[in-house]
Design a protein around this motif. Structure first.
Motif, PDB file in Angstrom:
ATOM      1  N   UNK A 134     -10.964 -18.629  36.587  1.00 17.05           N
ATOM      2  CA  UNK A 134     -10.383 -20.444  36.243  1.00 17.05           C
ATOM      3  C   UNK A 134     -10.313 -20.903  35.128  1.00 17.05           C
ATOM      4  N   UNK A 135     -10.624 -20.157  33.915  1.00 14.61           N
ATOM      5  CA  UNK A 135     -10.685 -21.413  32.876  1.00 14.61           C
ATOM      6  C   UNK A 135     -10.743 -20.100  32.034  1.00 14.61           C
ATOM      7  N   UNK A 136      -9.074 -20.177  30.645  1.00 12.03           N
ATOM      8  CA  UNK A 136      -8.572 -19.235  30.393  1.00 12.03           C
ATOM      9  C   UNK A 136      -8.126 -19.774  28.741  1.00 12.03           C
ATOM     10  N   UNK A 137      -8.328 -19.498  27.866  1.00  7.76           N
ATOM     11  CA  UNK A 137      -7.441 -19.959  26.657  1.00  7.76           C
ATOM     12  C   UNK A 137      -7.059 -18.956  25.912  1.00  7.76           C
ATOM     13  N   UNK A 138      -6.135 -19.006  24.350  1.00  9.37           N
ATOM     14  CA  UNK A 138      -5.006 -18.084  24.219  1.00  9.37           C
ATOM     15  C   UNK A 138      -5.172 -18.008  22.916  1.00  9.37           C
TER      16      UNK A 138
ATOM     17  N   UNK B  75      -0.431 -10.738  28.341  1.00 10.97           N
ATOM     18  CA  UNK B  75      -1.546 -11.347  28.075  1.00 10.97           C
ATOM     19  C   UNK B  75      -2.589  -9.860  27.795  1.00 10.97           C
ATOM     20  N   UNK B  76      -3.225  -9.700  26.765  1.00 10.03           N
ATOM     21  CA  UNK B  76      -4.560  -8.721  26.196  1.00 10.03           C
ATOM     22  C   UNK B  76      -5.239  -9.040  25.922  1.00 10.03           C
ATOM     23  N   UNK B  77      -6.389  -8.195  26.222  1.00 10.53           N
ATOM     24  CA  UNK B  77      -7.736  -8.438  25.315  1.00 10.53           C
ATOM     25  C   UNK B  77      -7.381  -8.939  23.862  1.00 10.53           C
ATOM     26  N   UNK B  78      -8.797 -10.097  23.577  1.00  8.20           N
ATOM     27  CA  UNK B  78      -8.308 -10.693  21.760  1.00  8.20           C
ATOM     28  C   UNK B  78      -9.226  -9.530  21.425  1.00  8.20           C
TER      29      UNK B  78
ATOM     30  N   UNK C 133     -14.827 -19.651  29.679  1.00  2.77           N
ATOM     31  CA  UNK C 133     -13.622 -19.651  29.251  1.00  2.77           C
ATOM     32  C   UNK C 133     -13.861 -18.011  28.780  1.00  2.77           C
ATOM     33  N   UNK C 134     -12.431 -17.406  29.576  1.00  6.66           N
ATOM     34  CA  UNK C 134     -11.685 -16.128  28.317  1.00  6.66           C
ATOM     35  C   UNK C 134     -11.100 -16.188  27.873  1.00  6.66           C
ATOM     36  N   UNK C 135     -11.174 -16.362  26.587  1.00 12.63           N
ATOM     37  CA  UNK C 135      -9.754 -15.489  25.603  1.00 12.63           C
ATOM     38  C   UNK C 135      -9.021 -14.599  26.206  1.00 12.63           C
ATOM     39  N   UNK C 136      -7.859 -14.606  25.926  1.00 15.32           N
ATOM     40  CA  UNK C 136      -6.661 -13.238  25.855  1.00 15.32           C
ATOM     41  C   UNK C 136      -5.523 -13.947  24.600  1.00 15.32           C
ATOM     42  N   UNK C 137      -5.342 -12.352  24.300  1.00 15.28           N
ATOM     43  CA  UNK C 137      -4.481 -12.947  23.262  1.00 15.28           C
ATOM     44  C   UNK C 137      -3.142 -13.096  24.077  1.00 15.28           C
TER      45      UNK C 137
END
Length: 241
Positions: A97-101, A168-171, A189-193
């Motif tokens: 449910x939660x992400x940042x970029x 959206x890719x893995x960081x 919070x999951x971070x994505x590139x």
């Protein structure tokens, strides 16, 4: 919804179409601002500048800047605010449910006030904000492998590039530990590139899936630091159909 009514790509992934956005809904600072900044500074580097929003819609999105160092010779931009609210995940999908970029830019990317008036310099910032708001504006979600085109039909982000979409890719340009920030027992919070791609690369992903596109990029050793003039990985001779 019956599965046969779900629109899917040739690869079998669900296609989400979004037409009606919510009305303007002003908000203020995210409660996790300090935790996100500490997380960035622990694993990526010192936050030298924060591009603050004055007026925010749906979520308050600031952009944290980590400047180049001899060890990491590129700029890193990280959103802070997309995770202010949970995204609306599909039925049965939990913990997403939660992400940042983030995005990695060349060390000499222009960032002065004057330079940012030029869309050729500003569009990565603009698209970090667009994507950070997107799931909240359309009651949807963004996650690994999801793609968004710049319009329909997709067009280049600015006059100096034909890059026309985002995946959206893995960081991958940060330590593995940076990928997830655990806020409490119920919120992570999951971070994505945010990785810009071409229209033919988006089409390749529709036919072969995100992993297929990432494998092709890995084979051709695509630089994960933004290059507005990089060649597309999708030469027709490489297509399996």
């Amino acid at each position: 919804m019956a599965d046969e009514k779900v629109e899917r790509t040739p690869h079998g992934d669900i296609i989400y179409r979004h037409t009606d956005s919510k009305s303007f809904e002003p908000v203020f600072d995210s409660p996790n601002v300090e935790q996100i900044q500490r997380h960035v500074e622990k694993y990526v580097g010192k936050v030298e500048n924060v591009f603050h929003e004055i007026i925010s819609n749906f979520v308050h999105v600031d952009i944290l800047l980590v400047k180049p160092t001899p060890q990491r010779n590129f700029c890193t931009l990280v959103t802070s605010g997309m995770s202010q609210r949970p995204m609306k995940t599909p039925p049965g999908v939990q913990g997403c449910e939660y992400a940042e970029l983030l995005i990695c830019l060349p060390p000499d990317w222009p960032m002065t006030d004057e330079a940012m008036k030029d869309e050729s310099n500003y569009w990565p910032f603009r698209w970090l904000k667009i994507l950070a708001r997107f799931p909240h504006e359309y009651d949807s979600w963004l996650w690994y492998g999801h793609t968004l085109p710049n319009g329909n039909p997709a067009r280049g982000f600015a006059r100096n590039t034909q890059l026309s979409g985002i995946i959206l890719a893995p960081p991958l340009m940060v330590p593995e530990e940076f990928g997830v920030l655990r806020i409490n027992e119920t919120k992570s919070i999951q971070f994505f590139s945010m990785f810009p791609i071409y229209t033919d690369e988006m089409n390749y992903k529709l036919n072969n899936g995100a992993d297929g596109l990432f494998e092709l990029m890995d084979q051709q050793k695509v630089n994960l630091i933004l290059d507005v003039h990089r060649p597309s990985v999708c030469k027709r001779s490489l297509w399996p159909f």
